[in-house]
Design a protein around this motif. Structure first.
Motif, short mmCIF file in Angstrom:
data_model
loop_
_atom_site.label_atom_id
_atom_site.label_comp_id
_atom_site.label_asym_id
_atom_site.label_seq_id
_atom_site.Cartn_x
_atom_site.Cartn_y
_atom_site.Cartn_z
N SER A 79 -0.78 -2.87 5.39
CA SER A 79 -1.62 -2.19 4.41
C SER A 79 -1.53 -2.86 3.05
O SER A 79 -2.53 -3.02 2.34
CB SER A 79 -1.24 -0.71 4.31
OG SER A 79 -1.43 -0.04 5.53
N ASP A 80 -0.32 -3.26 2.66
CA ASP A 80 -0.14 -3.96 1.40
C ASP A 80 -0.89 -5.29 1.40
O ASP A 80 -1.49 -5.69 0.39
CB ASP A 80 1.35 -4.21 1.13
CG ASP A 80 2.09 -2.95 0.69
OD1 ASP A 80 1.43 -1.89 0.60
OD2 ASP A 80 3.31 -3.02 0.45
N GLU A 83 -4.57 -4.79 0.72
CA GLU A 83 -4.86 -4.50 -0.68
C GLU A 83 -4.67 -5.73 -1.56
O GLU A 83 -5.45 -5.97 -2.50
CB GLU A 83 -3.96 -3.36 -1.18
CG GLU A 83 -4.30 -2.01 -0.54
CD GLU A 83 -3.50 -0.88 -1.16
OE1 GLU A 83 -2.78 -1.13 -2.16
OE2 GLU A 83 -3.58 0.26 -0.65
N GLN A 133 -0.93 -7.65 11.59
CA GLN A 133 -0.05 -6.59 12.09
C GLN A 133 0.75 -7.07 13.31
O GLN A 133 1.93 -6.74 13.45
CB GLN A 133 -0.85 -5.35 12.44
CG GLN A 133 0.01 -4.18 12.90
CD GLN A 133 -0.74 -2.87 12.96
OE1 GLN A 133 -1.85 -2.76 12.45
NE2 GLN A 133 -0.15 -1.88 13.59
N ARG A 294 3.95 2.46 4.74
CA ARG A 294 2.80 3.28 4.34
C ARG A 294 2.01 3.83 5.52
O ARG A 294 0.79 3.78 5.56
CB ARG A 294 1.89 2.48 3.41
CG ARG A 294 2.55 2.10 2.10
CD ARG A 294 1.71 1.18 1.28
NE ARG A 294 0.42 1.76 0.99
CZ ARG A 294 -0.56 1.11 0.38
NH1 ARG A 294 -0.39 -0.14 0.01
NH2 ARG A 294 -1.70 1.70 0.15
N THR A 296 1.69 2.89 8.65
CA THR A 296 1.33 2.04 9.79
C THR A 296 2.38 2.20 10.88
O THR A 296 3.56 1.97 10.64
CB THR A 296 1.24 0.57 9.37
OG1 THR A 296 0.30 0.44 8.31
CG2 THR A 296 0.80 -0.29 10.54
N TYR A 320 0.70 8.74 7.18
CA TYR A 320 -0.66 8.26 7.43
C TYR A 320 -1.69 9.28 6.99
O TYR A 320 -2.78 8.95 6.55
CB TYR A 320 -0.83 7.95 8.92
CG TYR A 320 -2.17 7.37 9.27
CD1 TYR A 320 -2.44 6.03 9.01
CD2 TYR A 320 -3.16 8.15 9.86
CE1 TYR A 320 -3.66 5.49 9.33
CE2 TYR A 320 -4.39 7.60 10.18
CZ TYR A 320 -4.63 6.27 9.93
OH TYR A 320 -5.84 5.72 10.24
#
Length: 480
Positions: A79-80, A83, A133, A294, A296, A320
């Motif tokens: 997720s980081d 972003e 991922q 976060r 995941t 989540y």
């Protein structure tokens, strides 16, 4: 690929079922070497096979060691990474140490922050979220296997004649043990880093796993690679990026993991320093920070148990959905502020107001019933009792017009308003004609006929409109 994985998983499942059917005693006894080989534990089975690891790591195995190590760290926070890629796209001119300083206040892991120094890398990663991922999951579950895969791919590229030292990189070959060779890739100039671009199907020579072909990522749009002819024969390099402190990671080839140079790390990560001096080389081992995951989910049970012990993935599911301790505290603080702004006890006051409203409605109903009984007597009272449900329904639905009209008709002895309220509210007495209502209708009909005859002109053939009934209804006449 999926069918092969299914066949392998089915075989393992069969062995596990056979082990379960052997009973508790067999499960507790020490298995013989032959039985241990025939029924491997599902926990010891690798999450990714060797072929899958080589397929995943082929696009980055020839990156400089420091950059490779920080990419492996960063992919554990997908997720980081997403972003950071979006930020880098919105700031196309930001790169190097200055870009890393610009994102120092972002809530990303430092390994992810370091990648904004290389916008072309994030531009490629933004198009491959599943790959990001998968690499992170593989590194968390099988770090040594991942490092072994990188060395295997580098040896293959070197054997094909496509990995050698040049103006952009320095290739160092070390014999760590008689049977193990370690190939390191370092920038020729430590202050300038070149990110290579290559086609894995070319640079590694003949690919050993046709069922697992490596992905090819051409140079991302907007990033020029002057030595594009190098792609045909091996590696191509774009413009170099000036780096002083943004590359602080390293590959611990002997230990099968990655580490961090404390001094270089602290020089750029001033808001998130590491305490201590590390080992004799100034390095400390890298540890995954589960809080930056976060929400995941982790791919394998081993990673879930290691980074979320005792919760079985519940924390990831809550995070989540946005339900974290910090957000719960924010919601509670907002609720407390609301109570203080309203004088305190807002929820309690709301319940008291609702209770008072119900009491007022009940009082009005009882007062209305008493008035109706006094004005109409016993016969009218039966009609009122039957229609009180309709009046209360009208009050609850804020249908004040029906309730007021019904109350006026009761005072005059009429039932028209009640009849309308009962019909609209679906009362249990809908469609049932009351005796008092029948007499009232008959009286009104007779009154209307008498009024019509009294106003009828003497000359025949002239049409006269029927007079409109009074607003209060015709129920005020005496009963005959």
């Amino acid at each position: 690929m999926n069918s092969q994985i299914w066949r392998a998983g089915s075989t393992g499942l069969l062995f596990v079922m056979l082990g379960i059917m052997s009973g508790p005693t067999g499960a507790q006894s020490n298995p013989s070497p032959s039985s241990a080989q025939a029924a491997p534990s599902s926990q010891s089975a690798p999450v990714f096979k060797k072929e899958q690891l080589d397929q995943l790591l082929a696009p980055i195995a020839l990156y400089p060691d420091a950059l490779l190590s920080q990419i492996l760290m960063a992919t554990t926070y997908p997720s980081d990474v997403a972003e950071a890629a979006a930020w880098s796209k919105a700031h196309p001119k930001s790169q190097g140490d200055e870009a890393v300083k610009e994102v120092a206040n972002q809530p990303w892991d430092p390994s992810v922050q370091s990648l904004v120094a290389f916008p072309q890398v994030l531009a490629q990663f933004s198009q491959q979220p599943d790959w990001v991922q998968n690499v992170g999951d593989a590194f968390l579950a099988q770090p040594k296997d991942v490092m072994d895969s990188v060395q295997r791919l580098r040896a293959q590229a070197q054997k094909a004649g496509n990995l050698k030292s040049n103006d952009q990189q320095k290739v160092v070959v070390q014999q760590s043990t008689p049977d193990t060779t370690v190939i390191e890739i370092q920038p020729t100039n430590p202050q300038v880093v070149y990110v290579p671009s290559y086609n894995p199907t070319v640079v590694y020579g003949s690919w050993a796993y046709p069922s697992y072909p490596p992905p090819y990522w051409p140079p991302p749009p907007g990033y020029a690679y002057p030595v594009m002819s190098g792609l045909a024969a091996g590696l191509a390099f774009g413009a170099g990026i000036a780096i002083t402190n943004s590359l602080w990671g390293g590959c611990n080839w002997g230990g099968g993991d990655v580490d961090i140079n404390v001094n270089r790390y602290n020089n750029i990560n001033t808001n998130n320093r590491i305490s201590g001096n590390g080992n004799r080389n100034g390095n400390v081992g890298w540890n995954h920070n589960a809080e930056n995951r976060r929400g995941t989910p982790y791919r394998d049970s081993g990673s879930r148990q290691k980074y979320s012990p005792g919760v079985g993935g519940a924390d990831q599911r809550q995070a989540y959905r946005g339900r974290t301790d910090s957000r719960d505290a924010q919601r509670q603080n907002a609720f407390n502020d609301f109570n203080r702004s309203t004088g305190g006890g807002a929820a309690s006051n709301l319940r008291q107001n609702q209770g008072a409203g119900r009491d007022n409605v009940a009082s009005r109903d009882r007062a209305g019933a008493g008035n109706r009984q006094g004005s109409q007597g016993i016969g009218g009272d039966r009609g009122n009792t039957a229609n009180r449900g309709g009046n209360r329904a009208g009050t609850a639905d804020r249908g004040g017009d029906f309730g007021n009209r019904g109350g006026g008709d009761f005072n005059r002895g009429g039932q028209a308003g009640n009849r309308q309220a009962s019909s609209n509210r679906g009362s249990a007495f809908s469609g049932v004609q009351q005796p008092s209502a029948s007499r009232s209708q008959m009286q009104r009909g007779q009154s209307s006929q008498q009024s019509f005859r009294s106003q009828r002109p003497s000359s025949s053939g002239r049409q006269v409109s029927r007079p409109s009934p009074s607003r209060g209804g015709g129920g005020g006449r005496g009963r005959r």
